[in-house]
Design a protein around this motif. Structure first.
Motif, PDB file in Angstrom:
ATOM      1  N   PHE A  18       9.425   3.857  -5.230  1.00 56.05           N
ATOM      2  CA  PHE A  18      10.022   3.032  -4.173  1.00 56.05           C
ATOM      3  C   PHE A  18      10.826   3.858  -3.176  1.00 56.05           C
ATOM      4  CE2 PHE A  18       8.821  -0.579  -6.706  1.00 56.05           C
ATOM      5  CZ  PHE A  18       8.776  -1.640  -5.811  1.00 56.05           C
ATOM      6  N   GLY A  19      11.544   4.859  -3.665  1.00 60.35           N
ATOM      7  CA  GLY A  19      12.363   5.666  -2.767  1.00 60.35           C
ATOM      8  C   GLY A  19      11.512   6.413  -1.745  1.00 60.35           C
TER       9      GLY A  19
ATOM     10  N   ARG B 272       7.688  -1.344 -12.808  1.00 61.19           N
ATOM     11  CA  ARG B 272       8.632  -0.272 -12.489  1.00 61.19           C
ATOM     12  C   ARG B 272       9.345   0.153 -13.766  1.00 61.19           C
ATOM     13  NH1 ARG B 272      13.520  -0.901  -8.134  1.00 61.19           N
ATOM     14  NH2 ARG B 272      11.801  -1.689  -6.874  1.00 61.19           N
ATOM     15  N   ASP B 273       9.394   1.485 -14.001  1.00 62.90           N
ATOM     16  CA  ASP B 273      10.181   1.997 -15.121  1.00 62.90           C
ATOM     17  C   ASP B 273      10.943   3.220 -14.634  1.00 62.90           C
ATOM     18  OD1 ASP B 273       8.428   4.162 -15.077  1.00 62.90           O
ATOM     19  OD2 ASP B 273       7.171   3.359 -16.679  1.00 62.90           O
ATOM     20  N   ARG B 274      11.583   3.957 -15.556  1.00 62.30           N
ATOM     21  CA  ARG B 274      12.401   5.096 -15.163  1.00 62.30           C
ATOM     22  C   ARG B 274      11.578   6.197 -14.515  1.00 62.30           C
ATOM     23  NH1 ARG B 274      15.660   5.798 -20.852  1.00 62.30           N
ATOM     24  NH2 ARG B 274      16.513   3.677 -20.995  1.00 62.30           N
ATOM     25  N   ARG B 275      10.324   6.308 -14.915  1.00 61.60           N
ATOM     26  CA  ARG B 275       9.493   7.396 -14.391  1.00 61.60           C
ATOM     27  C   ARG B 275       8.887   7.063 -13.031  1.00 61.60           C
ATOM     28  NH1 ARG B 275       5.717   7.916 -19.532  1.00 61.60           N
ATOM     29  NH2 ARG B 275       5.980   5.661 -19.317  1.00 61.60           N
ATOM     30  N   GLY B 276       8.942   5.813 -12.618  1.00 60.41           N
ATOM     31  CA  GLY B 276       8.383   5.447 -11.322  1.00 60.41           C
ATOM     32  C   GLY B 276       7.740   4.086 -11.359  1.00 60.41           C
ATOM     33  N   VAL B 277       6.567   4.001 -10.769  1.00 56.51           N
ATOM     34  CA  VAL B 277       5.869   2.736 -10.630  1.00 56.51           C
ATOM     35  C   VAL B 277       4.452   2.891 -11.147  1.00 56.51           C
ATOM     36  CG1 VAL B 277       5.006   1.034  -8.974  1.00 56.51           C
ATOM     37  CG2 VAL B 277       7.253   2.070  -8.633  1.00 56.51           C
ATOM     38  N   VAL B 278       3.974   1.840 -11.842  1.00 54.47           N
ATOM     39  CA  VAL B 278       2.597   1.812 -12.327  1.00 54.47           C
ATOM     40  C   VAL B 278       1.949   0.537 -11.828  1.00 54.47           C
ATOM     41  CG1 VAL B 278       1.106   1.757 -14.369  1.00 54.47           C
ATOM     42  CG2 VAL B 278       3.214   3.114 -14.399  1.00 54.47           C
ATOM     43  N   LEU B 279       0.711   0.639 -11.327  1.00 47.79           N
ATOM     44  CA  LEU B 279      -0.005  -0.539 -10.878  1.00 47.79           C
ATOM     45  C   LEU B 279      -0.586  -1.284 -12.071  1.00 47.79           C
ATOM     46  CD1 LEU B 279      -2.070   0.897  -7.863  1.00 47.79           C
ATOM     47  CD2 LEU B 279       0.017  -0.448  -7.747  1.00 47.79           C
ATOM     48  N   THR B 280      -0.475  -2.593 -12.025  1.00 50.49           N
ATOM     49  CA  THR B 280      -1.173  -3.415 -13.004  1.00 50.49           C
ATOM     50  C   THR B 280      -2.654  -3.486 -12.615  1.00 50.49           C
ATOM     51  OG1 THR B 280      -0.843  -5.460 -11.769  1.00 50.49           O
ATOM     52  CG2 THR B 280       0.902  -4.811 -13.327  1.00 50.49           C
TER      53      THR B 280
ATOM     54  N   VAL C  32       0.838  -1.203   0.000  1.00 53.93           N
ATOM     55  CA  VAL C  32       0.000   0.000   0.000  1.00 53.93           C
ATOM     56  C   VAL C  32       0.875   1.256   0.000  1.00 53.93           C
ATOM     57  CG1 VAL C  32      -1.650   1.352   1.369  1.00 53.93           C
ATOM     58  CG2 VAL C  32      -2.011  -1.102   1.037  1.00 53.93           C
ATOM     59  N   GLY C  33       2.001   1.197   0.727  1.00 52.92           N
ATOM     60  CA  GLY C  33       2.913   2.326   0.743  1.00 52.92           C
ATOM     61  C   GLY C  33       3.459   2.642  -0.639  1.00 52.92           C
ATOM     62  N   VAL C  34       3.873   1.617  -1.366  1.00 52.86           N
ATOM     63  CA  VAL C  34       4.400   1.828  -2.724  1.00 52.86           C
ATOM     64  C   VAL C  34       3.284   2.271  -3.660  1.00 52.86           C
ATOM     65  CG1 VAL C  34       5.487   0.712  -4.708  1.00 52.86           C
ATOM     66  CG2 VAL C  34       6.269   0.168  -2.399  1.00 52.86           C
ATOM     67  N   ALA C  35       2.100   1.655  -3.522  1.00 55.55           N
ATOM     68  CA  ALA C  35       0.982   1.999  -4.391  1.00 55.55           C
ATOM     69  C   ALA C  35       0.539   3.443  -4.172  1.00 55.55           C
ATOM     70  CB  ALA C  35      -0.181   1.039  -4.137  1.00 55.55           C
ATOM     71  N   ASP C  36       0.632   3.918  -2.956  1.00 52.08           N
ATOM     72  CA  ASP C  36       0.246   5.302  -2.675  1.00 52.08           C
ATOM     73  C   ASP C  36       1.239   6.284  -3.279  1.00 52.08           C
ATOM     74  OD1 ASP C  36      -2.007   4.572  -1.310  1.00 52.08           O
ATOM     75  OD2 ASP C  36      -1.149   4.801   0.701  1.00 52.08           O
ATOM     76  N   GLU C  37       2.529   5.993  -3.141  1.00 47.90           N
ATOM     77  CA  GLU C  37       3.570   6.926  -3.582  1.00 47.90           C
ATOM     78  C   GLU C  37       3.937   6.741  -5.045  1.00 47.90           C
ATOM     79  OE1 GLU C  37       4.830   9.392  -1.867  1.00 47.90           O
ATOM     80  OE2 GLU C  37       3.714   8.898  -0.031  1.00 47.90           O
TER      81      GLU C  37
ATOM     82  N   GLN D 227      15.319   0.905   0.779  1.00 48.83           N
ATOM     83  CA  GLN D 227      14.684   0.621  -0.508  1.00 48.83           C
ATOM     84  C   GLN D 227      14.902  -0.823  -0.957  1.00 48.83           C
ATOM     85  OE1 GLN D 227      15.143   3.737  -3.394  1.00 48.83           O
ATOM     86  NE2 GLN D 227      14.768   2.361  -5.140  1.00 48.83           N
ATOM     87  N   PRO D 228      16.100  -1.398  -0.763  1.00 50.31           N
ATOM     88  CA  PRO D 228      16.274  -2.811  -1.158  1.00 50.31           C
ATOM     89  C   PRO D 228      15.354  -3.744  -0.370  1.00 50.31           C
ATOM     90  CG  PRO D 228      18.401  -1.744  -0.935  1.00 50.31           C
ATOM     91  CD  PRO D 228      17.392  -0.778  -0.413  1.00 50.31           C
ATOM     92  N   ALA D 229      15.194  -3.478   0.932  1.00 52.78           N
ATOM     93  CA  ALA D 229      14.309  -4.325   1.760  1.00 52.78           C
ATOM     94  C   ALA D 229      12.873  -4.223   1.267  1.00 52.78           C
ATOM     95  CB  ALA D 229      14.414  -3.916   3.214  1.00 52.78           C
ATOM     96  N   LEU D 230      12.457  -3.014   0.898  1.00 52.02           N
ATOM     97  CA  LEU D 230      11.102  -2.818   0.402  1.00 52.02           C
ATOM     98  C   LEU D 230      10.906  -3.564  -0.915  1.00 52.02           C
ATOM     99  CD1 LEU D 230       8.350  -1.450   0.630  1.00 52.02           C
ATOM    100  CD2 LEU D 230       9.336   0.589  -0.457  1.00 52.02           C
ATOM    101  N   SER D 231      11.881  -3.457  -1.798  1.00 49.27           N
ATOM    102  CA  SER D 231      11.801  -4.154  -3.086  1.00 49.27           C
ATOM    103  C   SER D 231      11.707  -5.660  -2.879  1.00 49.27           C
ATOM    104  CB  SER D 231      13.020  -3.812  -3.941  1.00 49.27           C
ATOM    105  OG  SER D 231      13.053  -2.433  -4.242  1.00 49.27           O
ATOM    106  N   GLN D 232      12.462  -6.181  -1.936  1.00 46.59           N
ATOM    107  CA  GLN D 232      12.430  -7.628  -1.656  1.00 46.59           C
ATOM    108  C   GLN D 232      11.059  -8.071  -1.154  1.00 46.59           C
ATOM    109  OE1 GLN D 232      15.619  -8.370   1.095  1.00 46.59           O
ATOM    110  NE2 GLN D 232      17.229  -7.813  -0.375  1.00 46.59           N
TER     111      GLN D 232
END
Length: 300
Positions: A21-22, A53-61, A13-18, A32-37
């Motif tokens: 990842f950073g 995940r791409d260069r511009r950020g994160v997109v939800l499927t 939810v944290g990643v989806a809100d923001e 950030q590595p722990a979150l990615s894992q």
């Protein structure tokens, strides 16, 4: 399949809100590595991709959007569950049942309750109307936690109950200042022969009322009770209007009037006020209240 835990939901939810990842890692106070894992582990458990995940950020499927909505709802339900559970447990721990005769208006009750509420802000007081003998039985059967009242000489039935003496009350006679007894230093029961008397109702404290009658009988005086009251203020108004003389404990007759005198009476039952609680009591709330009552009585 490995179970999904609360950490997975919170992190997703944290990643989806923001959608970054950073920023999400900083907000969640993890690296950030722990979150990615954790996100990768969650996707492996579900067997679907939730984020791109791409260069511009994160997109939800599409699956990620569905999971986000469900995760938010579950986390909210869990917070509610924790809050309600804690509140229920807290309230249960913060309830105390006390018994007394409210007519007596003991002066140390309110200060002790004030101190108790400072220490236990959410405490709920359940007050029951009981005389001392009833209090002792109710303590043994766990109907109340603390009793406060006069223990008469013939009422020492305190097995399995702890007692603490806190107040030595005195009997007073409230009389109009113009009455013939107003200048007497100490009243004897024989002085009250043929006087119109006011006393608390037998319903207020049956054992004490009967003990008062027995005292008059021993003095060979037939008391002329013209009014029995459940409110001390009413009795004092009758005294003020010269309708009779009122018998009462000094702690009951605290409301003073300029045109009424208050004279000590000899020959009536002792007014030894005690606190009662169960032996081996382990509740900090109950034991603290006992101490607050005793300290307030000492200050009074």
């Amino acid at each position: 399949m490995s179970p999904i835990d609360v950490k997975h939901l919170r992190y997703f939810v944290g990643v989806a809100d923001e959608l970054h990842f950073g920023r999400a890692a900083a907000k969640l106070a993890v690296t950030q590595p722990a979150l990615s894992q954790q996100i990768a582990a969650l996707e492996a458990i579900l067997g679907v991709q939730l984020l791109v995940r791409d260069r511009r950020g994160v997109v939800l499927t599409a699956a990620g959007e569905v999971f986000q909505a469900q995760a938010i709802e579950i986390l909210a339900q869990m917070e509610t569950m924790v809050e309600v559970t804690r509140r229920t447990a807290f309230q249960n721990e913060q309830r105390i049942a006390i018994a007394m005769v409210e007519y007596t208006d003991l002066p140390f009750i309110v200060p002790a309750l004030t101190e108790l509420q400072k220490l236990y802000p959410n405490v709920k007081i359940n007050r029951k109307e009981m005389v001392s003998t009833q209090q002792i039985k109710a303590l043994i059967t766990h109907q109340i936690d603390i009793g406060i009242g006069v223990l008469l000489t013939n009422e020492d039935q305190t097995a399995n109950v702890s007692t603490r003496f806190v107040l030595d009350g005195r009997w007073l006679l409230a009389a109009p200042r113009i009455h013939r007894l107003a200048q007497v230093k100490v009243i004897h029961l024989t002085d009250l022969l043929d006087e119109n008397l006011i006393i608390f109702s037998r319903n207020v404290n049956e054992p004490l009322y009967d003990a008062v009658l027995a005292s008059f009988q021993r003095a060979k005086v037939e008391p002329n009770f013209v009014y029995e009251t459940t409110q001390a203020q009413i009795g004092l108004r009758i005294v003020k209007d010269s309708g009779g003389l009122m018998l009462g404990a000094d702690y009951v007759l605290r409301e003073r009037h300029d045109d009424i005198v208050y004279i000590p009476i000899e020959g009536l039952p002792n007014l030894n006020v005690h606190i009662f609680w169960r032996e081996q009591e382990s509740s900090g709330l109950v034991l603290d209240f006992v101490e607050f009552l005793a300290e307030a009585a000492l200050r009074d």
